[in-house]
Design a protein around this motif. Structure first.
Motif, mmCIF file in Angstrom:
data_model
loop_
_atom_site.group_PDB
_atom_site.id
_atom_site.type_symbol
_atom_site.label_atom_id
_atom_site.label_comp_id
_atom_site.label_asym_id
_atom_site.label_seq_id
_atom_site.Cartn_x
_atom_site.Cartn_y
_atom_site.Cartn_z
ATOM 1 N N LEU A 2 3.457 -6.568 -10.303
ATOM 2 C CA LEU A 2 4.502 -6.154 -9.365
ATOM 3 C C LEU A 2 5.873 -6.644 -9.808
ATOM 4 N N HIS A 4 8.936 -4.860 -5.484
ATOM 5 C CA HIS A 4 7.628 -4.608 -4.897
ATOM 6 C C HIS A 4 7.016 -5.893 -4.333
ATOM 7 N N ARG A 5 7.286 -7.008 -4.968
ATOM 8 C CA ARG A 5 6.801 -8.279 -4.426
ATOM 9 C C ARG A 5 7.428 -8.552 -3.061
ATOM 10 N N GLN A 26 6.078 -6.419 -0.221
ATOM 11 C CA GLN A 26 4.746 -6.770 0.272
ATOM 12 C C GLN A 26 4.805 -7.759 1.424
ATOM 13 N N THR A 41 1.450 3.060 -4.530
ATOM 14 C CA THR A 41 1.682 1.754 -3.901
ATOM 15 C C THR A 41 0.359 1.163 -3.426
#
Length: 395
Positions: free
Chosen positions: A59, A63-64, A67, A122
């Motif tokens: 990631l 994207h991290r 989350q 995703t």
């Protein structure tokens, strides 16, 4: 060699004979070092990375950060959140509001939302709902058993409470919900319910003593997990003594709670039973932290919950989107301050919060290696919870 003898005689005595000196050469002393004693050393190889760690490695920073967000989508129409999960790539969604649609229809919509996330490349979504019972339950349509208030649940014998919890947890799973934002672990002292607007005034508590609440919490956590739905203890370290609702006002203060307060017992019981998550309140607890709301307090989240109570699972905010208690803090800073305190999942009912929260998390992590490590640790816990829920697997 002269030898002097003591005595009266003047005549010297003969000297004793010495042994003959050997003329045979002694064997030479070896100067060669003895061979070393063989020492066998073993090194235990490090364990292979877990599925969560493998996924984290793939990631990028945006994207991290995403989350760590759980964002509201309409409970009556979950597919309205399609853009949110494909563009903002959030880690989870919260079914906000209420729906009387059949459980199977909600499940189909949630499945479509999961499919949209998969098609966009995703990760699977953690899907949550407020399904406590009484006045606080997101889903009430056909297929969802009637759920009494927390106070009525607390009066049931454990076997009956477990059976009822299994029934509504099974229905939640059919609706696509993987994480219930329940049970309520708050203790409302006897006779104070009417003055406690967030919990006691609407009978959300299981009882008025820590033992009663702890017993019900343990039963609900165990039965729900067995039915395949994770649980969330709330609202740590307790909203049972406040006289202001953090959703609608500021100034919610609990001056009594300390690190060894008996009212923490239900949270400890729920942790021991294996709860997936713990939700942090947005009230203030001056005996724990005189400066910060609990949701932004390292003393509450890390020192008390993680270190003292030993909780290693997900730590979730109460709503930090519309809640009045946090409105003085900029939207992005709400996410940053929570993660810096040791939290994991930032819950907001407003989809518009996703972009500024993600941007703030990414920017702070880029500027601060310590914070970046906190983000990675939080994301790892989020991913591990998805593995545990059967949402994520690695080949």
């Amino acid at each position: 060699m002269a030898v002097v003898l003591a005595g009266c005689s003047s005549t010297p005595a003969p000297a004793p004979a010495l042994p003959p000196v050997s003329t045979t050469a002694s064997p030479p002393v070896s100067t060669t070092a003895s061979p070393p004693v063989s020492t066998i050393t073993t090194t235990t190889p490090p364990p292979p990375p877990s599925c969560a760690e493998q996924t984290l490695a793939g990631l990028d920073p945006a994207h991290r950060a995403a989350q760590l967000l759980m964002v509201g989508v309409p409970a009556d129409n979950p597919t309205a959140g399609r853009t949110l999960v494909t563009a903002a790539v959030v880690g989870g969604v919260f079914l906000r509001g209420r729906s009387a649609r059949p459980v199977t229809e909600i499940g189909s919509d949630v499945a479509a939302l999961q499919a949209a996330a998969a098609a966009a490349g995703t990760l699977p979504l953690q899907v949550s709902a407020d399904q406590e019972g009484g006045q606080v339950q997101t889903l009430s349509g056909p297929g969802m058993p009637a759920i009494p208030s927390g106070l009525r649940q607390g009066r049931l014998d454990p076997a009956t409470l477990a059976a009822q919890t299994t029934a509504w947890s099974t229905a939640l799973r059919q609706a696509g919900v993987t994480l219930n934002l329940a049970p309520v672990a708050d203790v409302v002292p006897a006779g104070t319910g009417a003055a406690n607007p967030p919990i006691g005034a609407v009978d959300r508590q299981y009882g008025s003593t820590p033992d009663v609440v702890a017993s019900a919490v343990s039963t609900v956590v165990t039965a729900s997990r067995a039915a395949g739905v994770g649980t969330t203890l709330k609202h740590f370290p307790g909203l049972g003594r406040v006289t202001v609702n953090t959703d609608t006002g500021t100034g919610a203060v609990d001056p009594a709670t300390t690190v060894d307060d008996a009212a923490l017992g239900p949270f400890s019981a729920g942790i021991a039973a294996g709860t997936t998550a713990v939700m942090i309140s947005s009230a203030r607890y001056p005996a724990l932290d005189p400066r910060n709301l609990a949701v932004f307090s390292r003393a509450v989240v890390t020192d008390l919950l993680r270190d003292r109570l030993g909780f290693g699972g997900l730590v979730v905010t109460d709503d930090v989107g519309q809640a009045v208690a946090v409105q003085a803090v900029p939207v992005g800073d709400r996410a940053v301050r929570f993660v810096a305190a040791g939290g994991d999942v930032v819950l907001t009912v407003r989809s518009s919060d996703a972009a500024p929260m993600t941007a703030a998390l990414v920017a702070t992590a880029a500027a601060d290696p310590v914070f970046a490590a906190q983000v990675d640790a939080a994301v790892t816990r989020v991913l591990q919870a998805k593995v545990d829920a059967g949402l994520l697997s690695c080949g």
